[in-house]
Motif scaffolding. Structure first.
Motif, short mmCIF file in Angstrom:
data_model
loop_
_atom_site.label_atom_id
_atom_site.label_comp_id
_atom_site.label_asym_id
_atom_site.label_seq_id
_atom_site.Cartn_x
_atom_site.Cartn_y
_atom_site.Cartn_z
N UNK A 172 0.98 8.05 7.11
CA UNK A 172 -0.05 8.67 8.13
C UNK A 172 -0.05 8.02 9.65
N UNK A 173 -0.41 8.80 10.65
CA UNK A 173 -0.39 8.55 11.98
C UNK A 173 -1.47 7.66 12.60
N UNK A 174 -1.31 6.83 13.25
CA UNK A 174 -2.27 5.99 13.91
C UNK A 174 -1.68 4.89 14.78
N UNK A 175 -2.66 4.31 15.37
CA UNK A 175 -2.01 3.02 16.29
C UNK A 175 -1.69 1.96 15.48
N UNK A 176 -0.61 1.37 15.40
CA UNK A 176 -0.14 0.33 14.68
C UNK A 176 -0.84 -1.01 14.79
N UNK A 177 -1.14 -1.93 13.87
CA UNK A 177 -1.75 -2.96 14.11
C UNK A 177 -1.07 -4.27 13.46
N UNK A 178 -1.00 -5.26 14.43
CA UNK A 178 -0.42 -6.39 13.56
C UNK A 178 -1.48 -7.68 13.84
N UNK A 186 12.26 11.59 7.31
CA UNK A 186 12.96 10.69 6.22
C UNK A 186 13.24 11.54 5.07
N UNK A 187 14.45 12.16 4.82
CA UNK A 187 14.68 13.18 3.70
C UNK A 187 13.67 14.11 3.83
N UNK A 188 13.06 14.22 3.02
CA UNK A 188 12.27 15.71 2.83
C UNK A 188 10.65 15.41 3.45
N UNK A 189 10.47 14.06 4.04
CA UNK A 189 9.06 13.66 4.26
C UNK A 189 9.03 13.54 5.89
N UNK A 190 7.90 13.68 6.32
CA UNK A 190 7.43 13.64 7.67
C UNK A 190 6.74 12.04 7.53
N UNK A 191 7.27 11.18 8.40
CA UNK A 191 6.54 9.82 8.49
C UNK A 191 6.27 9.46 10.03
N UNK A 192 5.61 8.31 10.19
CA UNK A 192 5.59 7.84 11.39
C UNK A 192 5.87 6.41 11.50
N UNK A 199 0.82 -1.17 -0.01
CA UNK A 199 -0.10 -0.07 0.06
C UNK A 199 0.82 1.22 -0.05
N UNK A 200 0.42 2.23 -0.72
CA UNK A 200 1.35 3.57 -0.89
C UNK A 200 1.60 4.21 0.60
N UNK A 201 0.84 3.87 1.45
CA UNK A 201 0.99 4.51 2.83
C UNK A 201 2.03 3.74 3.64
N UNK A 202 2.61 2.49 3.37
CA UNK A 202 3.75 2.12 3.84
C UNK A 202 5.01 2.70 3.34
N UNK A 203 5.89 3.21 4.04
CA UNK A 203 7.28 4.01 3.73
C UNK A 203 8.24 3.04 4.08
N UNK A 204 8.32 2.26 5.18
CA UNK A 204 9.31 1.47 5.70
C UNK A 204 8.78 -0.06 5.81
N UNK A 205 9.03 -0.98 5.18
CA UNK A 205 8.39 -2.30 5.19
C UNK A 205 8.78 -2.86 6.65
#
Length: 488
Positions: free
Chosen positions: A61-67, A91-97, A36-42
């Motif tokens: 996007x920011x949320x509570x992670x679920x496994x 990360x670089x030029x991007x805000x990630x979570x 999914x495009x929302x995943x930035x770090x596998x």
């Protein structure tokens, strides 16, 4: 204690014309197709035990992670949700979570599968159409079942064959893919996971590229093997920021062994600046073997008036590390001595960054660790695995039977061996000079004809008292295979 050392079989020649089938690099790619495009770090795994594991990943996007996870064949039978919202990172030029979820209540020696999701209403399967990854928990301490692990050191560099233009480091890509296909239960890393420093940008993501960008979590590197292979991290001299401890989490293993995995404040030594550094030392036992992950590291630019002793300027950081960590009254020395005394029998392996014995002129042997080496010998440690020197080197067993390896060819630019001579204890070493465009060797090793033959990892098979170490280069060729008998 190792009682005998023998070559196990004829090994593949290192020449490019060897008859062994060569490994073909994966094609470069700018993302992870199917995710999914929302995943930035596998998702990647750390802190595996007999009953738990940590799963971490990053999103836009920011949320509570679920496994959602479960035993093989029932991958969604259980759900674990993070206790907090994803932590902001740049990360670089991007805000990630960044998200981390602990999976607990697992069974030893068992396979599990999992998928990661966004939290809240309308959860999104971040793996999209990717296959469901799986992993296996550690064997109990008293298990006699054979198991395999991999050893990898000095990685995370976008330089490819001496050129850093931000394209894929083909050698590292090949090594990572080979590690992922080696059948290992877990990976031991000997320090300096990223070069030239440790930052979220250097670790990177699935999309951004460039010099010193995404040199570890890029899609051609750890993104795929990291989903199935738990990694035990070792701090190195290029890892001296809080980013290291935020990316590599080992809470359960550290707590169980009374170790440390945190930022620690150090006073001034020889005029160095008082500073806080990530400090990591811990231990665990699986399959009858005690694994020690030790901290031998210091920041390159904080050496005060240190001289490096007879070794010179390259050893200033060795001198400061010894003052901070390896005096008899130092916290790490006392912890190691106590844990070794509490485990007097059984095979023992140690992993740390600075090398006990190295024939690299730029990253030479660390004579300031002689006291540590004596402690390891006296306590019956069988094998030591080091990094820092960007070479491969196997050293013969010294007094007490301690054999040491230098495995610093996991992805960072490799370097020469033997330019200042080869030590008598250097049984087999490989190096490469980019300025001279030629290989170098010590001991019984043939001179490599291509730098791809120096990039490598180690595959280690433990089968009772028999331990086989199989170095494998980035072409998929094995070399210098050795089997040891350990008695503890």
């Amino acid at each position: 204690m190792i009682r005998a050392t023998t070559a196990t079989r004829a090994v593949l020649a290192l020449a490019l014309g060897a008859s062994a089938a060569l490994f073909v690099a994966r094609p470069a790619q700018a993302d992870l197709p199917g995710a999914d495009p929302q995943l930035t770090r596998a998702p990647y795994l750390t802190d595996v035990t007999t009953t738990s594991v940590q799963v971490s990943w990053a999103t836009t996007t920011q949320s509570r992670g679920v496994v959602r996870y479960g035993p093989l064949g029932d991958c969604a039978s259980q759900t674990a949700t993070s206790t907090a919202l994803g932590s902001p990172i740049t990360v670089g030029t991007q805000r990630q979570y960044s998200n981390t979820v602990a999976l607990t209540g697992l069974s030893a020696s068992s396979g599990y599968c999992y998928r990661v999701y966004t939290g809240g209403a309308g959860p999104v399967d971040l793996l999209g159409t990717l296959a469901t990854p799986s992993f296996t928990t550690l064997d109990p301490a008293d298990s006699a079942a054979p198991f395999t692990f991999a050893v990898l050191g000095d990685t995370g560099e976008t330089t490819n064959s001496g050129v850093n233009d931000g394209s894929v480091n083909v050698h590292q890509s090949q090594v990572h893919a080979l590690v992922g296909a080696a059948g290992a239960r877990f990976v031991m890393q000997t320090g300096d996971i990223t070069h030239p420093g440790t930052s979220q940008t250097q670790y990177g993501d699935l999309f951004q590229t460039g010099p010193d960008v995404s040199s570890w979590f890029g899609p051609s590197y750890w993104a795929q093997p990291g989903m199935t292979l738990p990694l035990f991290a070792t701090v190195g001299n290029h890892s001296m920021t809080s980013t290291f401890t935020s990316v590599w989490k080992e809470p359960a293993t550290t707590a169980a062994s009374g170790g440390v995995f945190d930022l620690v404040s150090y006073p001034s030594y020889l005029g160095s600046s008082p500073i806080s550094y990530p400090t990591t030392y811990y231990a665990f036992t699986t399959g009858g073997v005690r694994f020690y992950v030790l901290d031998t590291a210091w920041g390159n630019s904080n050496t005060g008036s240190a001289t490096g002793g007879s070794c010179g300027s390259h050893c200033k950081i060795y001198q400061l590390d010894a003052l901070a960590h390896w005096q008899p009254g130092s916290a790490e020395y006392q912890w190691l001595a106590a844990d070794l005394a509490a485990h007097p029998t059984g095979p023992k392996f140690a992993f740390f960054h600075f090398p006990l014995h190295s024939d690299s002129a730029s990253e030479p042997s660390d004579s300031f660790l002689s006291g540590v080496e004596n402690l390891l010998v006296q306590s019956g440690v069988d094998l030591v695995f080091n990094g820092h020197s960007h070479i491969y080197q196997r050293n013969t067993a010294g007094p007490g039977g301690l054999v040491s390896y230098v495995t610093g060819g996991g992805g960072a630019d490799v370097s020469s061996v033997g330019t200042s001579g080869c030590a008598a204890t250097d049984a087999y070493a490989l190096g490469w000079s980019y300025s001279r465009n030629r290989g170098s060797a010590c001991g019984a090793a043939p001179v490599p004809t291509d730098d791809a033959q120096v990039y490598h990892f180690l595959k280690v098979l433990v089968d009772g008292t028999s331990v086989t170490v199989t170095p494998t280069n980035s072409l998929g060729q094995t070399f210098d295979v050795r089997t040891y008998t350990v008695t503890g």
